[in-house]
Design a protein around this motif. Sequence first.
Motif, PDB file in Angstrom:
ATOM      1  N   TYR A  20       9.912  -9.471   3.441  1.00  0.00           N
ATOM      2  CA  TYR A  20       9.301  -9.539   4.762  1.00  0.00           C
ATOM      3  C   TYR A  20       9.403  -8.206   5.499  1.00  0.00           C
ATOM      4  O   TYR A  20       8.429  -7.746   6.094  1.00  0.00           O
ATOM      5  CB  TYR A  20       9.913 -10.682   5.578  1.00  0.00           C
ATOM      6  CG  TYR A  20       9.769 -12.025   4.890  1.00  0.00           C
ATOM      7  CD1 TYR A  20       8.587 -12.370   4.240  1.00  0.00           C
ATOM      8  CD2 TYR A  20      10.810 -12.929   4.856  1.00  0.00           C
ATOM      9  CE1 TYR A  20       8.451 -13.585   3.585  1.00  0.00           C
ATOM     10  CE2 TYR A  20      10.679 -14.156   4.219  1.00  0.00           C
ATOM     11  CZ  TYR A  20       9.496 -14.470   3.572  1.00  0.00           C
ATOM     12  OH  TYR A  20       9.365 -15.672   2.934  1.00  0.00           O
ATOM     13  N   LEU A  21      10.569  -7.577   5.440  1.00  0.00           N
ATOM     14  CA  LEU A  21      10.703  -6.247   6.050  1.00  0.00           C
ATOM     15  C   LEU A  21       9.846  -5.230   5.313  1.00  0.00           C
ATOM     16  O   LEU A  21       9.217  -4.371   5.933  1.00  0.00           O
ATOM     17  CB  LEU A  21      12.163  -5.789   6.049  1.00  0.00           C
ATOM     18  CG  LEU A  21      13.045  -6.336   7.153  1.00  0.00           C
ATOM     19  CD1 LEU A  21      14.484  -5.869   6.965  1.00  0.00           C
ATOM     20  CD2 LEU A  21      12.535  -5.935   8.523  1.00  0.00           C
ATOM     21  N   LYS A  22       9.801  -5.334   3.983  1.00  0.00           N
ATOM     22  CA  LYS A  22       8.964  -4.420   3.207  1.00  0.00           C
ATOM     23  C   LYS A  22       7.492  -4.587   3.576  1.00  0.00           C
ATOM     24  O   LYS A  22       6.753  -3.608   3.715  1.00  0.00           O
ATOM     25  CB  LYS A  22       9.167  -4.623   1.712  1.00  0.00           C
ATOM     26  CG  LYS A  22       8.346  -3.626   0.879  1.00  0.00           C
ATOM     27  CD  LYS A  22       8.536  -3.817  -0.594  1.00  0.00           C
ATOM     28  CE  LYS A  22       7.752  -2.835  -1.436  1.00  0.00           C
ATOM     29  NZ  LYS A  22       6.521  -2.306  -0.937  1.00  0.00           N
ATOM     30  N   ALA A  23       7.055  -5.827   3.754  1.00  0.00           N
ATOM     31  CA  ALA A  23       5.660  -6.082   4.134  1.00  0.00           C
ATOM     32  C   ALA A  23       5.352  -5.478   5.498  1.00  0.00           C
ATOM     33  O   ALA A  23       4.272  -4.895   5.696  1.00  0.00           O
ATOM     34  CB  ALA A  23       5.375  -7.579   4.143  1.00  0.00           C
ATOM     35  N   ALA A  24       6.274  -5.618   6.438  1.00  0.00           N
ATOM     36  CA  ALA A  24       6.085  -5.016   7.765  1.00  0.00           C
ATOM     37  C   ALA A  24       6.003  -3.503   7.642  1.00  0.00           C
ATOM     38  O   ALA A  24       5.139  -2.853   8.255  1.00  0.00           O
ATOM     39  CB  ALA A  24       7.223  -5.426   8.697  1.00  0.00           C
ATOM     40  N   ASN A  25       6.869  -2.926   6.822  1.00  0.00           N
ATOM     41  CA  ASN A  25       6.865  -1.490   6.589  1.00  0.00           C
ATOM     42  C   ASN A  25       5.546  -1.045   5.946  1.00  0.00           C
ATOM     43  O   ASN A  25       4.923  -0.076   6.400  1.00  0.00           O
ATOM     44  CB  ASN A  25       8.064  -1.117   5.703  1.00  0.00           C
ATOM     45  CG  ASN A  25       8.242   0.367   5.566  1.00  0.00           C
ATOM     46  OD1 ASN A  25       7.489   1.024   4.852  1.00  0.00           O
ATOM     47  ND2 ASN A  25       9.248   0.900   6.231  1.00  0.00           N
ATOM     48  N   ASP A  26       5.128  -1.766   4.913  1.00  0.00           N
ATOM     49  CA  ASP A  26       3.870  -1.420   4.227  1.00  0.00           C
ATOM     50  C   ASP A  26       2.672  -1.508   5.172  1.00  0.00           C
ATOM     51  O   ASP A  26       1.788  -0.656   5.141  1.00  0.00           O
ATOM     52  CB  ASP A  26       3.636  -2.339   3.026  1.00  0.00           C
ATOM     53  CG  ASP A  26       4.608  -2.095   1.880  1.00  0.00           C
ATOM     54  OD1 ASP A  26       5.313  -1.057   1.881  1.00  0.00           O
ATOM     55  OD2 ASP A  26       4.662  -2.954   0.975  1.00  0.00           O
ATOM     56  N   MET A  27       2.650  -2.532   6.019  1.00  0.00           N
ATOM     57  CA  MET A  27       1.548  -2.686   6.961  1.00  0.00           C
ATOM     58  C   MET A  27       1.542  -1.545   7.969  1.00  0.00           C
ATOM     59  O   MET A  27       0.490  -0.966   8.261  1.00  0.00           O
ATOM     60  CB  MET A  27       1.624  -4.032   7.683  1.00  0.00           C
ATOM     61  CG  MET A  27       0.502  -4.260   8.702  1.00  0.00           C
ATOM     62  SD  MET A  27      -1.185  -4.257   8.019  1.00  0.00           S
ATOM     63  CE  MET A  27      -1.266  -5.945   7.425  1.00  0.00           C
ATOM     64  N   GLY A  28       2.696  -1.204   8.503  1.00  0.00           N
ATOM     65  CA  GLY A  28       2.779  -0.091   9.451  1.00  0.00           C
ATOM     66  C   GLY A  28       2.299   1.212   8.841  1.00  0.00           C
ATOM     67  O   GLY A  28       1.530   1.958   9.456  1.00  0.00           O
ATOM     68  N   LYS A  29       2.717   1.492   7.622  1.00  0.00           N
ATOM     69  CA  LYS A  29       2.285   2.709   6.917  1.00  0.00           C
ATOM     70  C   LYS A  29       0.777   2.699   6.693  1.00  0.00           C
ATOM     71  O   LYS A  29       0.103   3.711   6.874  1.00  0.00           O
ATOM     72  CB  LYS A  29       2.990   2.830   5.573  1.00  0.00           C
ATOM     73  CG  LYS A  29       4.444   3.195   5.650  1.00  0.00           C
ATOM     74  CD  LYS A  29       5.035   3.239   4.241  1.00  0.00           C
ATOM     75  CE  LYS A  29       6.518   3.431   4.254  1.00  0.00           C
ATOM     76  NZ  LYS A  29       7.088   3.367   2.890  1.00  0.00           N
ATOM     77  N   TYR A  30       0.261   1.543   6.270  1.00  0.00           N
ATOM     78  CA  TYR A  30      -1.172   1.452   5.985  1.00  0.00           C
ATOM     79  C   TYR A  30      -2.010   1.667   7.251  1.00  0.00           C
ATOM     80  O   TYR A  30      -3.019   2.373   7.226  1.00  0.00           O
ATOM     81  CB  TYR A  30      -1.523   0.114   5.326  1.00  0.00           C
ATOM     82  CG  TYR A  30      -2.985   0.042   4.981  1.00  0.00           C
ATOM     83  CD1 TYR A  30      -3.506   0.786   3.933  1.00  0.00           C
ATOM     84  CD2 TYR A  30      -3.865  -0.732   5.743  1.00  0.00           C
ATOM     85  CE1 TYR A  30      -4.863   0.753   3.629  1.00  0.00           C
ATOM     86  CE2 TYR A  30      -5.211  -0.764   5.446  1.00  0.00           C
ATOM     87  CZ  TYR A  30      -5.712  -0.022   4.390  1.00  0.00           C
ATOM     88  OH  TYR A  30      -7.057  -0.051   4.094  1.00  0.00           O
ATOM     89  N   LEU A  31      -1.586   1.087   8.346  1.00  0.00           N
ATOM     90  CA  LEU A  31      -2.316   1.281   9.599  1.00  0.00           C
ATOM     91  C   LEU A  31      -2.339   2.756   9.988  1.00  0.00           C
ATOM     92  O   LEU A  31      -3.383   3.290  10.380  1.00  0.00           O
ATOM     93  CB  LEU A  31      -1.705   0.439  10.717  1.00  0.00           C
ATOM     94  CG  LEU A  31      -1.834  -1.079  10.566  1.00  0.00           C
ATOM     95  CD1 LEU A  31      -1.092  -1.780  11.691  1.00  0.00           C
ATOM     96  CD2 LEU A  31      -3.272  -1.522  10.508  1.00  0.00           C
ATOM     97  N   ALA A  32      -1.207   3.419   9.864  1.00  0.00           N
ATOM     98  CA  ALA A  32      -1.140   4.844  10.196  1.00  0.00           C
ATOM     99  C   ALA A  32      -2.010   5.669   9.250  1.00  0.00           C
ATOM    100  O   ALA A  32      -2.757   6.551   9.687  1.00  0.00           O
ATOM    101  CB  ALA A  32       0.305   5.330  10.145  1.00  0.00           C
TER     102      ALA A  32
END
Length: 189
Positions: A20-32
């Motif tokens: 779940y934390l990894k998914a949040a991290n991946d989403m944040g990176k992808y948006l940026a």
Amino acid sequence: MNLNNIAIFCGSSNGTNERYLKAANDMGKYLAATNRKLIYGGAKVGCMGELANASLSHHGYVIGVIPQKLVDVEIAHEDITELHTVADMHERKAKMAELADGFIALPGGAGTLEEWFEVFTWLQLGYHKKPCGFLNVNGFYDPLISMLKNTVKEGFMKESYLELIISDQDPKTLIEKMEAFEMSSTSKW
């Protein structure tokens, strides 16, 4: 559909699975990486904090919208691009909806679900035509999707509304599906 500003609802806790934390991290990176603005609940804790920090660390633009009560208990993320302090949860949801081109729920609790269901209901009623999706990490939303299928089976929701829900486990694929979203002019009323 152009999704430049994406509102994300997610947990202020980490959850019990590191995915779940990894998914949040991946989403944040992808948006940026794709020059999209992140609009989220403004907290520095849990998946919310991970999402914002990942976007910021990759030079993303992060907008937080947080009620004063949560600022008072010191969970506001002070280091984001913009932080809007609002009176209450109702005002928070309205502000996030105003700023967003689409909505995604990552894993989270009752607040995440409540926020997502409100914008999904607005979509059904024709108050907006913005896509609503689930980042379905680790099958987190499978039981909820099954419940929604049951609401169709039992006559409480049209199948066409179920088809409005966009779901994927990968941030890139989910957003691509959301960009392809077209809302018919049909609303509930």
